[in-house]
Design an enzyme around this catalytic site. Structure first.
Site, PDB file in Angstrom:
ATOM      1  N   SER A 225     -46.749  24.180  42.955  1.00 50.83           N
ATOM      2  CA  SER A 225     -45.348  24.167  42.804  1.00 50.83           C
ATOM      3  C   SER A 225     -45.117  23.544  41.424  1.00 50.83           C
ATOM      4  O   SER A 225     -45.891  22.974  41.200  1.00 50.83           O
ATOM      5  CB  SER A 225     -44.754  23.732  44.133  1.00 50.83           C
ATOM      6  OG  SER A 225     -45.108  22.385  44.352  1.00 50.83           O
ATOM      7  N   LYS A 226     -43.731  23.789  41.182  1.00 53.86           N
ATOM      8  CA  LYS A 226     -43.242  23.165  39.998  1.00 53.86           C
ATOM      9  C   LYS A 226     -43.720  21.632  39.547  1.00 53.86           C
ATOM     10  O   LYS A 226     -43.994  21.105  38.535  1.00 53.86           O
ATOM     11  CB  LYS A 226     -41.907  23.343  39.548  1.00 53.86           C
ATOM     12  CG  LYS A 226     -40.829  22.906  40.844  1.00 53.86           C
ATOM     13  CD  LYS A 226     -39.454  23.289  40.314  1.00 53.86           C
ATOM     14  CE  LYS A 226     -39.218  24.615  40.923  1.00 53.86           C
ATOM     15  NZ  LYS A 226     -37.886  24.921  41.158  1.00 53.86           N
TER      16      LYS A 226
END
Length: 454
Positions: A225-226
């Site tokens: 994820s980011k």
RNA sequence: GACCCCAUCGUCUAGCGGUUAGGACACCAGCCUUUCACGUUGGUAACACGGGUUCGAUUCCCGUUGGGGUCGCCA
């Protein structure tokens, strides 16, 4: 062969402007682009800016710049980050925020057919109750039955009570309106696809062919994820990776050329890329292999491109390459090109070419012993008269000086290297001295000889 | 919880019934060498488990386990 009209491939990349371009999203864009280029089709960029809470021109620019950096040019889509700005192609607008009339028209059509109903101000789609079978280009035949949650109420909202259409609806309407023939997207959309297929049926149009590509996971197998390192494409841009290397590494994640090919130019990847070779299992991102791949491309990068990529990194280190002669800069970079894995390593490796401040740190200074002083002095005097001042001649000269002093070449190389560069590691000594030139080399040797007293 | 996808060295992968299970990254050792790096030679290392089918399963089927994804008036 069927006519170009009926067989033309139209694929799209439809990112949401979240402020960064996820490496998995970049790979999805890459696969679509490769497929379009391989088939001579059209690659479309569409911006899914329906959620205005997280949209800004800056966030859109991140996407456009990321794709450009990778070399993924689009045939249709925005030419600027402004949603109301210019675009290329006949099927626009290419920003969902500009397409509300189109969504309204299709919502109205669904209403007339009784495919939707209103409830609490929102428009709900009557989802099919039976299991739907999908022929996925990657996963094969997939039949999905409703989850227990959906069995209770399978219908879903397509237009919110505030009048804004939701993702599933706009995505389908846009693919329909834009004549998309193939949808290659992340496997996280596989379950959604059954909604999309149902929507296409209700709209009275055949759905495109779907292919769900495996996800890219972190090194430890967890979801990327980011926040995870390396998740943002910007990292590779900032850290001095060669875009061709990123493309090459990314294409090998979830796709296989089926032989032992690893390092390939983009043209070859385009020639060989096709849907049947897309793998089904998720892949983990291996940063070490990414770095190796980067080295493989970096070492054969044309010097002009190397100089261009290196310039901002030198600037960050306080060195303005533009202030030096182009040929000199390129010759200097060339000596380091095969020695570093990333362009970020270049400034530290080459700074001595661009500054006379080459004072060694204590560790490097230890090589400047008084014991080596006579040999260094002898070499300095030989270099003063050396003709030509070339790498080959310098090498011969240094080896002669070492032999004369009764020491190994390497024992003379290190003090001379520290004298010229201030560091223990660097490019080939003979080559760097030749590029530095006689005058500067002698000046630096003289400076070092003065220090070699204790 | 339900549904869907997936499963070969640590990682990326080749393999599509019979192979000494191949390659690449990483790692280890030797060689080469002006530092570093490269190069080169060799090495360690995998078919998740259990049932079937078959003369024979890494390969086909089922189950288990494990990993991932999805079930929003987010995209």
């Amino acid at each position: 062969m069927s006519s170009p009209e009926s067989s033309a491939v139209r694929v799209r990349f439809a990112p949401s402007p979240t402020g960064y371009l996820h490496i998995g999203g970049a790979r999805t864009a890459l696969f679509n682009w490769l497929y379009a280029r391989h088939r001579g089709g059209t690659f479309i960029l569409r911006i899914e800016d329906t959620d205005d809470a997280r949209n800004s021109e800056q966030a859109i620019a991140v996407i456009l710049e990321g794709l450009k950096w990778l070399g993924l040019d689009w045939d249709e889509g925005p030419t600027a980050a402004n949603p109301a700005g210019p675009s290329r192609g006949e099927r626009g607008p290419y920003f969902q925020s500009q397409r509300h009339a189109i969504y309204r028209r299709h919502a109205e059509a669904l209403r007339e057919r009784g495919a939707v109903y209103e409830k609490e101000g929102a428009l709900w789609f009557r989802m099919e109750r039976e299991a739907i079978t999908l022929h996925d280009l990657v996963c094969g035949e997939v039949t999905r039955t409703l989850t227990d949650r959906e069995a209770a109420d399978p219908d879903f909202v397509i237009v919110r009570s505030d009048g804004k259409p939701v993702f599933h609806f706009v995505n389908v309407v846009d693919d329909l309106e834009m004549g998309i023939t193939h949808v290659l997207r992340g496997e996280d959309h596989l379950s959604n696809t059954f909604k999309h297929v149902a929507l296409f049926r209700a709209l009275g149009a055949p759905p495109p062919q779907y292919g769900h590509i495996p996800l890219i996971l972190n090194q430890d197998g967890s979801k990327m994820s980011k926040r995870d390192t390396g998740a943002s494409l910007e990292t590779y841009l900032k850290d001095g990776f060669v875009p061709e290397a990123v493309v090459n590494y990314l294409c090998l994640l979830g796709w296989s050329p089926k032989d032992d090919s690893q390092v390939m130019p983009v043209t070859e990847i385009i020639r060989r890329f096709d849907v049947p070779q897309i793998l089904r299992a998720n892949a983990r991102f291996d940063f070490a292999k990414m770095q190796w791949m980067n080295y493989e491309h970096l070492r054969c990068l044309p010097l002009a491109q190397l100089r261009e990529l290196a310039t901002p990194h030198f600037r960050a280190a306080g060195i303005e390459l533009g202030a030096f002669d182009t040929a000199y800069v390129e010759a200097a970079l060339h000596t380091a090109q095969e020695k570093v894995r990333q362009i970020t390593g270049l400034p530290a490796f080459c700074r001595f070419y661009f500054t006379d401040d080459v004072a060694p740190d204590t560790e490097a200074a230890a090589a400047l012993t008084s014991a080596r002083r006579p040999a260094v002095k002898a070499l300095r005097d030989a270099l003063e008269k050396l003709e030509p001042f070339s790498d080959a001649a310098i090498e011969a000269s240094l080896k002669a000086a070492a032999a004369e002093a009764g020491i190994k070449p390497r024992d003379l190389v290190q003090p001379v290297r520290v004298a010229c560069t201030g560091a223990l590691v660097g490019p080939s000594l003979y080559h760097l001295m030749a590029i530095l030139g006689r005058e500067r080399t002698l000046r630096r040797l003289d400076g070092a000889i003065k220090r070699m007293v204790s």
